[in-house]
Design a protein around this motif. Structure first.
Motif, PDB file in Angstrom:
ATOM      1  N   PRO A  20       0.839  -1.210   0.000  1.00 38.36           N
ATOM      2  CA  PRO A  20       0.000   0.000   0.000  1.00 38.36           C
ATOM      3  C   PRO A  20       0.868   1.253   0.000  1.00 38.36           C
ATOM      4  CG  PRO A  20       0.103  -0.942   2.194  1.00 38.36           C
ATOM      5  CD  PRO A  20       0.811  -1.914   1.291  1.00 38.36           C
ATOM      6  N   ASP A  21       0.271   2.347  -0.369  1.00 36.86           N
ATOM      7  CA  ASP A  21       0.969   3.629  -0.365  1.00 36.86           C
ATOM      8  C   ASP A  21       1.005   4.132   1.074  1.00 36.86           C
ATOM      9  OD1 ASP A  21       2.249   5.894  -1.048  1.00 36.86           O
ATOM     10  OD2 ASP A  21       0.653   6.748  -2.275  1.00 36.86           O
ATOM     11  N   LEU A  22       2.152   3.981   1.707  1.00 35.09           N
ATOM     12  CA  LEU A  22       2.290   4.341   3.109  1.00 35.09           C
ATOM     13  C   LEU A  22       2.699   5.806   3.236  1.00 35.09           C
ATOM     14  CD1 LEU A  22       4.176   1.166   4.408  1.00 35.09           C
ATOM     15  CD2 LEU A  22       1.729   1.659   4.524  1.00 35.09           C
ATOM     16  N   ASN A  23       1.981   6.522   4.041  1.00 34.20           N
ATOM     17  CA  ASN A  23       2.275   7.936   4.281  1.00 34.20           C
ATOM     18  C   ASN A  23       2.753   8.085   5.723  1.00 34.20           C
ATOM     19  OD1 ASN A  23       2.480  10.694   4.109  1.00 34.20           O
ATOM     20  ND2 ASN A  23       0.288  11.054   4.445  1.00 34.20           N
ATOM     21  N   LEU A  24       4.014   7.726   5.938  1.00 32.36           N
ATOM     22  CA  LEU A  24       4.606   7.773   7.269  1.00 32.36           C
ATOM     23  C   LEU A  24       5.888   8.595   7.186  1.00 32.36           C
ATOM     24  CD1 LEU A  24       4.134   3.994   8.165  1.00 32.36           C
ATOM     25  CD2 LEU A  24       2.771   5.917   8.994  1.00 32.36           C
ATOM     26  N   PRO A  25       5.813   9.881   7.386  1.00 34.90           N
ATOM     27  CA  PRO A  25       6.977  10.762   7.183  1.00 34.90           C
ATOM     28  C   PRO A  25       8.182  10.397   8.041  1.00 34.90           C
ATOM     29  CG  PRO A  25       4.953  12.038   7.428  1.00 34.90           C
ATOM     30  CD  PRO A  25       4.611  10.630   7.776  1.00 34.90           C
ATOM     31  N   GLY A  26       7.945   9.844   9.229  1.00 32.07           N
ATOM     32  CA  GLY A  26       9.056   9.533  10.126  1.00 32.07           C
ATOM     33  C   GLY A  26       9.652   8.157   9.927  1.00 32.07           C
ATOM     34  N   LEU A  27       9.170   7.392   8.941  1.00 30.79           N
ATOM     35  CA  LEU A  27       9.624   6.017   8.749  1.00 30.79           C
ATOM     36  C   LEU A  27      11.011   6.024   8.100  1.00 30.79           C
ATOM     37  CD1 LEU A  27       8.641   3.105   9.195  1.00 30.79           C
ATOM     38  CD2 LEU A  27       7.859   3.091   6.824  1.00 30.79           C
ATOM     39  N   ALA A  28      12.045   5.791   8.907  1.00 37.29           N
ATOM     40  CA  ALA A  28      13.420   5.825   8.407  1.00 37.29           C
ATOM     41  C   ALA A  28      13.896   4.452   7.961  1.00 37.29           C
ATOM     42  CB  ALA A  28      14.349   6.369   9.491  1.00 37.29           C
TER      43      ALA A  28
END
Length: 656
Positions: free
Chosen positions: A191-199
């Motif tokens: 899926p299109d994940l929108n997690l800005p902090g996912l490093a």
């Protein structure tokens, strides 16, 4: 009311206040006791349900905050962290065990044999920030209740049997910084994940299909997606009209080709191949005639190194292979101009050392040798060179040499004079303006790094305790010998990829003395993870800095973790500080390599070697022992091994 006397109405507010204060003081310790009592009951229920080896818990101690792997909050009123990695847990995690630790912030059950679905009441752990369940056998779809734990920062479900799709509900984790889902049975599209902090993100080696969403394709490397029939960037498989991989496109193209076209292509390929083979045959014949019929008479001759294989490797140390010495192939063509009489007494021939003498080959033999790339290390690329005479040697092509020819030759004379059983001897060297070659004995077993961090498959033989201590002792002897040659003599580049092994697993230390030859900025990963904190110029390494690097090497042997490995990302610190923090919290069992925990009767020796490693990796140089003292302490451990040989591997029945 008469003056000077109190009535009930005056006394009541004071009495009421005192009563309330008394009740608060009475209830506070009761609440604390109640919380710890509930936590203790939950921990004991988990312990009895999942089996495994001893948790190292002293259950006669009422305060669970002193139990190994259990961490309480600052006032020791409730459990906030539970660390039980690699202790042989098996079976399913039952309800009303872990979930009753309602204030839990970190749960680590990694590297066990737990199975089945996750209990649904884990949703009660609303404060959970870190969940490490990797390397178990948990199965079923990733449960929806997990997505209610919106405080999660790190989630590691790798190496399990989770199946089904990756839910869009992962977007609920707005604080998530780490998501590892690799090596499961997950299917469907990403899926299109929108997690800005996912490093940190990895879904490799599942059964995922379709295109990689553009939003995450640009953020993570190819290794995060490989092992799936996916398409799009950063993989090499292009999507067909944005959907599917190359396979579909190839099938459509094949359908569009007629039989005649296919026949024409086949005939053309055959003819082209025959022509190419004929050209190669003529070129080889012409070259052979030139080599047999010509002599170098003071002119310039061109010799060509031919090294068959694949493309040049990137730094092998990034993935835990540490320079590896595992032949991975490369193709290199270098024209080396040789002045004067090749292999003769001229200044541009191989210079051999000491008692090794000439080995029946010269520079021309070396340049004509077929070779394979062993790896790119700190100081250059190493090759396995097979000479026509049947001799096999290792050749290192130095890069970024920053010293003059005179200084280079002086330094190499010193290196070549080093003679010890536990050192890889320098056989010969070659110097010209454009090429600097070092020739060593070739050790087919490769490096300690490759053995520790290489193939983890079923065919791999783990290094047992006795072998590891013998390797540590051999390497210590080699480094101690170097230090005995003078107070200014040091190795300068101690790491697992520079400890090579014979067929009997005896250690041979390589690359000693080369740090002083090259530019301080040579190599992006120079001694990463091994360098002592006081070192600012890698060309000026003290003997105490060598001791620090050796201490990191010992920690690597004990933990099975490479100092630069991504596994450290969970804790966010380097290997010495991570070990010290674990030992400080009395979670010592979590430190050791799981392969070592399979052996009996070595726990005390393991702790002693761990203490030595921590002493070596002390922050300040004057707190570190000398290499002579380090060698002496390892010798004592090895004598203990002889008196109390390593026990048999614990079988499954004993573990459970």
């Amino acid at each position: 009311m008469k003056s000077g006397k109190w009535t009930f109405s005056h006394i009541f507010p004071v009495a009421a206040t005192m009563s309330i204060l008394f009740l608060i003081l009475l209830l506070l310790p009761t609440t604390t006791f109640s919380d710890l009592t509930s936590d203790r009951a939950a921990l004991l229920a988990l312990r009895s349900a999942v089996g495994g080896r001893s948790f190292l818990w002293n259950i006669s101690e009422p305060n669970v905050c002193s139990w190994a792997g259990v961490l309480c909050n600052s006032n020791r009123s409730t459990v906030i962290e539970l660390h039980l990695p690699g202790v042989g847990l098996s079976g399913t995690v039952p309800a009303n065990t872990v979930s009753n630790l309602t204030n839990l912030q970190t749960l680590s059950l990694r590297y066990n044999s737990l199975s089945g679905p996750l209990p649904s009441d884990l949703s009660r752990l609303s404060d959970l920030r870190n969940l490490y369940l990797q390397h178990n056998g948990f199965s079923g779809p990733i449960p929806e209740f997990l997505f209610s734990l919106t405080n999660l920062v790190r989630l590691n479900l790798a190496d399990n049997n989770f199946s089904g799709p990756i839910s869009t509900s992962f977007n609920n984790f707005t604080r998530l910084g780490t998501l590892y889902l690799e090596k499961n049975n997950l299917s469907g599209q990403i899926p299109d994940l929108n997690l800005p902090g996912l490093a940190q993100f990895n879904v490799s080696y599942n059964q995922l299909t379709g295109p990689i969403p553009k939003g995450i394709a640009v953020k993570y490397p190819k290794s995060s997606f490989e092992g799936n029939p996916l398409c799009g960037q950063p993989l090499n498989d292009l999507c067909d009209n944005g959907v599917g991989g190359n396979d579909n496109g190839k099938k459509k193209k094949k359908k569009g080709l007629s039989g005649g076209a296919i026949a024409g292509i086949v005939i053309g390929c055959v003819v082209g191949l025959l022509v190419l083979l004929l050209i190669l045959f003529l070129l080889c014949r012409k070259r052979g005639q030139k080599g047999n019929g010509s002599k170098v008479e003071g002119g310039v001759k061109e010799s060509v190194i031919e090294i068959p294989g694949e493309k040049p490797v990137e730094s092998v140390e990034k993935d835990g292979l540490g320079g590896g010495y595992s032949a991975i192939g490369a193709k290199l063509k270098e024209k080396e101009k040789v002045e004067g009489n090749v292999g003769g007494a001229g200044g541009k021939s191989l210079i051999f050392f000491g008692k090794v003498g000439k080995r029946g080959f010269d520079l021309e033999d070396l340049l004509k040798a077929s070779a394979e790339v062993l790896g790119k290390g700190t100081f250059g690329t190493a090759y396995k060179a097979g000479l026509e005479t049947g001799i096999t040697v290792a050749v290192k092509r130095l890069r970024d040499v920053s010293v003059s020819e005179t200084e280079f030759r002086e330094k190499l004379e010193g290196i070549g004079s080093m003679d010890h059983t536990n050192l890889v001897p320098l056989i010969a060297y070659y110097y010209s303006r454009d090429e600097k070659l070092l020739v060593y004995d070739y050790l087919p077993m490769g490096s300690l790094s490759a053995l520790l961090h290489g193939n983890k498959g079923a065919g791999r033989t783990p290094l047992n305790w006795e072998t590891r201590t013998n390797i540590a002792l051999g390497a210590a002897h080699g480094i101690t010998y170097l230090h005995s040659q003078g107070s200014s003599v040091s190795h300068g580049n101690i790491k697992a990829s520079n400890v090579l092994l014979t067929t009997t697993y005896e250690a041979r230390v390589s690359d000693f003395g080369l740090a002083q030859l090259v530019s301080p900025n040579s190599g992006p990963n120079r001694v990463a993870g091994y360098r002592a904190p006081e070192v600012t110029d890698p060309r000026k390494i003290s003997q105490k800095a060598d001791v620090y690097s050796f201490g990191v090497l010992l920690l690597e042997l004990l933990t099975g973790k490479a100092p630069t490995h991504a596994l450290m990302n969970e804790e966010g610190v380097d290997l010495p500080r991570w070990v010290q923090s674990v030992v400080r919290e009395e979670w010592t069992a979590e430190v050791f390599d799981l392969e070592l925990l399979r052996y009996q009767n070595v726990e005390e020796d393991m702790v002693q070697l761990l203490q030595l490693a921590v002493d070596c990796a002390a922050q300040y140089p004057d707190k570190r022992p000398s290499m002579a003292e380090v060698t002496s302490r390892i010798e004592e451990l090895c004598r203990s091994n002889l008196q109390n040989p390593t026990g048999d591997i614990i079988n499954d029945a004993e573990e459970n």
